[in-house]
Enzyme design. Structure first.
Site, PDB file in Angstrom:
ATOM      1  CE  LYS A 255      -0.509  -0.093   4.858  1.00  0.00           C
ATOM      2  NZ  LYS A 255      -1.536   0.053   6.047  1.00  0.00           N
TER       3      LYS A 255
ATOM      4  NE  ARG B 123      -5.742   0.439  13.016  1.00  0.00           N
ATOM      5  CZ  ARG B 123      -4.953   0.343  12.323  1.00  0.00           C
ATOM      6  NH1 ARG B 123      -3.916   1.345  11.852  1.00  0.00           N
ATOM      7  NH2 ARG B 123      -4.399  -0.677  11.634  1.00  0.00           N
TER       8      ARG B 123
ATOM      9  CE1 TYR C 294      11.565  32.595   2.521  1.00  0.00           C
ATOM     10  CE2 TYR C 294      12.166  30.191   2.458  1.00  0.00           C
ATOM     11  CZ  TYR C 294      11.904  31.318   1.755  1.00  0.00           C
ATOM     12  OH  TYR C 294      11.440  31.155   0.502  1.00  0.00           O
TER      13      TYR C 294
END
Length: 361
Positions: free
Chosen positions: A35, A132, A256
């Site tokens: 997956k 779950r 930054y």
């Protein structure tokens, strides 16, 4: 000329890991979990290298399953979250996908199938300790019998996903508490995954194991020491190159938001990698990269969308175009993940494949 950022997959290491898994699994059938584009490694890459050796593939989506069929895989494919619509059931029937059933709404979808020219293999999910997906042990008997009454069902197997808190006690709890469940007429049983394998839990019931992160040479515990004794090796190296070098005077800001203040003169390098490529911004000012496989260069200032700045520490031997390892064979991605307050799964699957090339070696 392409932007110099890429991931390199080591074919030898991948095969090494698979055959170690085969040995440790004691001849159980193996589903490779591919997956999320094989955890960022590429489903096609894993298939091309291992399809002659593996028993089956586990995926998340119909799209992934169809892709495997289309490139030639004819054996077992398991959909780990099952089906999401009536239309997907018809696709599963057509292409012979096995599905996980974890909720009653999925059972209700199966009820709607009236034609019986093909049948489907289902894996009934038992909720153990993650809470779950899946049915409680008290509901499993009834759910099993409901599915058994459906003529569309070819076989019913059992699947459990556990997070082992204690390698000595948790499998014992399963064996004792759910012994009656295992006596149901399940065709197959799948309990262990990568964690169970490295902890030596070759459970007596399982016919299939599901292997994800371990295939890619990383530890399911997030600690590389837990797998180093077995000889697993990282498959992916994430690399870039230095695209700019400059000298700066002391008392200058870098990056930054004035995020790093240099009290001394420095030689700094700019690396073509940022958080949009999949490198975690949380490592700003906290970690290092490896230049030319031997020079540790600290990250200076905030990591930006496309670049990071590193400290070359007045090393005049480093030049533009030199290779930078972000993680891989020398920098363990588990260590990177710890500093970034995440896990290796997140980093591997988070690499932006639209921006990062993939090479095999």
């Amino acid at each position: 000329m392409d932007r110099p950022i890429y991931k390199i997959l080591n074919i030898k290491n991948l095969k090494n890991n698979f055959f170690l898994i085969r040995k440790l699994s004691k001849n159980k059938n193996i589903w490779l979990v591919v997956k999320s584009d094989a955890y960022g490694h590429g489903i096609k890459n894993i298939y091309n290298i291992l399809n002659f050796y593996v028993d089956g593939f586990s995926v998340l989506s119909i799209k992934e399953a169809l892709y495997l069929r289309n490139i030639g895989w004819k054996k077992s494919i398991l959909l780990l979250e099952g089906i999401f619509s009536f239309q997907e059931i018809k696709i599963c029937l057509k292409y012979n996908f096995s599905i996980v059933i974890h909720s009653y709404w999925q059972i209700n979808l199966l009820k709607k199938i009236l034609f019986l020219n093909k049948k489907i293999n289902v894996y009934l999910k038992l909720n153990f300790n993650i809470n779950r997906l899946g049915f409680s042990s008290s509901k499993l008997y009834n759910t099993f019998n409901i599915l058994k009454s459906f003529k569309i069902i070819k076989s019913i197997s059992l699947i459990i996903h556990i997070t082992l808190l204690n390698k000595d006690s948790d499998i014992s709890i399963i064996n004792k508490k759910y012994i009656k469940i295992f006596n149901l007429n399940f065709k197959e049983i799948s309990i262990s995954s990568s964690l169970g394998l490295i902890w030596g839990i070759n459970d007596i019931y399982s016919t299939w194991i599901r292997i994800g992160i371990l295939l890619y040479g990383l530890s399911p515990t997030g600690n590389n020491n837990d797998i180093s004794q077995y000889g697993f090796k990282p498959v992916m190296s994430f690399k870039s190159k230095i695209i700019s070098i400059r000298k700066i005077n002391k008392n200058k800001f870098i990056g930054y938001s004035n995020s790093f203040y240099s009290l001394k003169k420095r030689i700094i390098g700019v690396v073509a990698c940022g958080y949009a490529d999949g490198y975690p911004r949380q490592l700003s000012n906290k970690y290092y990269v490896l230049v030319n496989n031997n020079f540790k260069a600290q990250i200076l200032g905030y990591i930006s969308m496309d670049m990071m700045i590193i400290d070359l520490n007045n090393n005049y031997n480093i030049k533009i175009g030199d290779e930078v390892e972000l993680w891989g064979e020398n920098i363990c991605v588990d260590d990177v993940a710890k500093i970034a307050n995440t896990i290796s799964y997140d980093l591997l699957s988070g690499i932006n494949k639209d921006r990062v090339m993939c090479k095999l070696k």
